[in-house]
Motif scaffolding. Structure first.
Motif, short mmCIF file in Angstrom:
data_model
loop_
_atom_site.label_atom_id
_atom_site.label_comp_id
_atom_site.label_asym_id
_atom_site.label_seq_id
_atom_site.Cartn_x
_atom_site.Cartn_y
_atom_site.Cartn_z
N ALA A 33 -34.20 65.47 5.28
CA ALA A 33 -34.98 65.69 6.49
C ALA A 33 -35.52 64.36 6.99
O ALA A 33 -35.61 63.39 6.23
N VAL A 34 -35.89 64.34 8.26
CA VAL A 34 -36.48 63.13 8.86
C VAL A 34 -37.70 63.55 9.67
O VAL A 34 -37.67 64.54 10.39
N ALA A 35 -38.77 62.77 9.54
CA ALA A 35 -39.97 62.95 10.36
C ALA A 35 -40.06 61.79 11.33
O ALA A 35 -39.99 60.62 10.92
N ALA A 36 -40.18 62.09 12.62
CA ALA A 36 -40.20 61.05 13.65
C ALA A 36 -41.63 60.61 13.94
O ALA A 36 -42.47 61.43 14.32
N PHE A 37 -41.90 59.32 13.76
CA PHE A 37 -43.21 58.74 14.03
C PHE A 37 -43.11 57.51 14.91
O PHE A 37 -43.83 56.54 14.73
N ASP A 75 -37.98 58.66 21.88
CA ASP A 75 -37.00 58.50 20.80
C ASP A 75 -36.73 59.79 20.03
O ASP A 75 -35.83 59.82 19.17
N HIS A 76 -37.48 60.85 20.28
CA HIS A 76 -37.24 62.10 19.55
C HIS A 76 -35.80 62.58 19.74
O HIS A 76 -35.16 63.02 18.78
N LEU A 77 -35.30 62.50 20.95
CA LEU A 77 -33.92 62.93 21.20
C LEU A 77 -32.94 62.05 20.45
O LEU A 77 -31.97 62.55 19.87
N LYS A 78 -33.18 60.75 20.41
CA LYS A 78 -32.29 59.83 19.69
C LYS A 78 -32.24 60.19 18.20
O LYS A 78 -31.18 60.15 17.58
N VAL A 80 -40.92 66.40 14.50
CA VAL A 80 -41.45 65.37 15.39
C VAL A 80 -42.94 65.62 15.59
O VAL A 80 -43.43 66.73 15.43
N GLU A 81 -43.64 64.56 15.95
CA GLU A 81 -45.03 64.72 16.36
C GLU A 81 -45.06 65.24 17.80
O GLU A 81 -44.15 64.99 18.58
N LYS A 82 -46.09 65.95 18.14
CA LYS A 82 -46.20 66.53 19.48
C LYS A 82 -46.21 65.46 20.55
O LYS A 82 -46.69 64.35 20.30
N PRO A 83 -45.73 65.75 21.78
CA PRO A 83 -44.93 66.91 22.15
C PRO A 83 -43.47 66.74 21.73
O PRO A 83 -43.09 65.68 21.23
N LEU A 84 -42.67 67.77 21.95
CA LEU A 84 -41.28 67.76 21.52
C LEU A 84 -40.48 66.64 22.16
O LEU A 84 -39.64 66.02 21.52
N ALA A 85 -40.71 66.38 23.45
CA ALA A 85 -39.90 65.40 24.19
C ALA A 85 -40.70 64.88 25.37
O ALA A 85 -41.83 65.31 25.61
N THR A 86 -40.11 63.96 26.13
CA THR A 86 -40.77 63.44 27.33
C THR A 86 -40.37 64.23 28.57
O THR A 86 -41.09 64.22 29.56
N ASN A 97 -44.99 69.07 15.20
CA ASN A 97 -46.25 69.12 14.48
C ASN A 97 -47.44 68.87 15.40
O ASN A 97 -47.47 67.88 16.12
N TYR A 98 -48.39 69.80 15.38
CA TYR A 98 -49.65 69.67 16.11
C TYR A 98 -50.80 69.73 15.11
O TYR A 98 -50.80 70.58 14.22
#
Length: 370
Positions: A95-99, A104-107, A121-127, A149-150
């Motif tokens: 798994a990967v957590a995006a910080f 970059d969440h989509l990338k 990903v950290e909130k929000p999901l995308a731009t 994550n919220y």
């Protein structure tokens, strides 16, 4: 002789049981971390070794930042890589957590999904809503979990508020008011790396309207069990031009539903940091004041009411730790309810609300959803 034989048998059985339990335990999931610029990254860097999930690799091209955080949190620079592909090839994460920044969440999902690597990903999901739709397409195509994550996901007061409402405590829901925010990123002293993209409309999607507007949209979608609003109206302001020259720092978003209305008030201009929620029904109101205090007022005539205050602690395991939730969802030991705050289905509606709110604020018009 018989007693000795029985004692040996008991020892043998106990040894077999202990051995079976030890080997039956699944090894901890391997977690990669994509980016270190998000101010929330300390949640995973400071988590320590756990039986469910452990950090095994980090992607951060900014070596100076990585070295600074490695000294602060004690991780080895040997697990820091410059690219996602390099990290995945070397440590093979589950798994990967995006910080990193929100853009970059989509990338991250584009790299992870084809390899079967789950993402949080950290909130929000995308731009943008288009990016969110592509994230969902990739998740569905490659059968991976994508959680958002919220911090408010951890609040036991929010859970109890919604439970009380669903039990009929305050009657039929009519209005929800959700306020989130603080004095502003610069005023609270976020890192320069965090501030750089947090105040960039391309990398963050907007200012306070996205950074804190997502909380209210997410909670309202949870409360209504996945309803999409009929209309979205938003107004934004820029009250700290010197600190936030390129983005809004104050917003009001009005959502209308068939029988309910929500007023979201995300702002970087609150004098005191807050994440609170008020539910108003036909018989009373519920005030989720903060993570630990909740009040229930029930109507008695015109202006009189009874009031009960609840002081609550942390949520129970695994809900008190987003990474424990992530691990349990991946391992299929936790089934989250439909449209829960972490879910992709909830956050798709959240993104639709946010993008519509931004359009409304820019155009000065109410946005109607089909």
């Amino acid at each position: 002789m018989s007693t000795n034989f029985n004692f040996k048998n008991i020892l043998l059985v106990l040894t077999l049981i202990i051995t079976t339990l030890v080997y039956a335990q699944e090894p901890p999931l391997k977690l990669g971390v994509a980016g270190l610029t998000h101010g929330h990254v300390g949640w995973i860097l400071g988590r320590g070794q756990q039986p469910d999930m452990n950090m095994v690799g980090i992607v951060e091209p900014n070596q100076e930042l990585a070295i600074k955080l490695s000294k602060e949190f004690g991780f080895s620079m040997d697990i820091v890589f410059s690219t996602m592909d390099e990290m995945i090839n070397m440590v093979n994460p589950d798994a990967v957590a995006a910080f990193g920044n929100i853009k970059d969440h989509l990338k991250v999902v584009k790299v992870c999904a084809p390899k079967g690597i789950h993402v949080m990903v950290e909130k929000p999901l995308a731009t943008t809503y288009d990016d969110a739709k592509e994230i969902k397409r990739l998740a569905d195509t490659h059968n991976i979990r994508v959680l958002t994550n919220y911090e408010t996901s951890w609040y036991k007061t929010n859970v109890k508020a919604i439970d009380l409402y669903q039990q009929g405590e305050i009657g039929e829901l009519r209005k929800v008011i959700i306020r989130d925010g603080h004095k502003g990123p610069k005023n609270i002293g976020v890192s320069s790396e965090f501030l750089e993209w947090l105040t960039d409309p391309n990398l963050n999607g907007g200012g306070a309207i996205t950074d804190f507007g997502c909380y209210g949209a997410n909670l309202m979608t949870w409360i209504t069990k996945g309803k999409r609003p009929k209309s979205i109206t938003a107004v934004t302001q820029q009250l700290q031009k010197e600190n936030n020259p390129n983005v809004d720092d104050d917003a009001t978003i009005i959502l209308t539903y068939e029988n309910e209305m929500a007023i979201l008030e995300p702002s970087w201009n609150w004098p005191i940091g807050r994440k609170d929620m008020e539910l108003y029904g036909t018989k009373g109101a519920i005030y989720s004041d903060n993570p630990t205090q909740l009040r229930v007022r029930l109507s008695k005539g015109y202006s009189d009411y009874t009031e009960e205050t609840f002081l609550l602690g942390e949520r129970e395991d695994p809900y008190n730790d987003p990474f424990a939730v992530f691990a349990a969802v991946i391992n299929d030991t936790l089934q989250l309810e439909p449209y829960n705050v972490y879910s992709l289905e909830n956050n798709m509606i959240t993104m639709e609300i946010l993008e519509s709110a931004i359009k409304s604020a820019k155009s000065g018009k109410t946005i109607l959803l089909n």
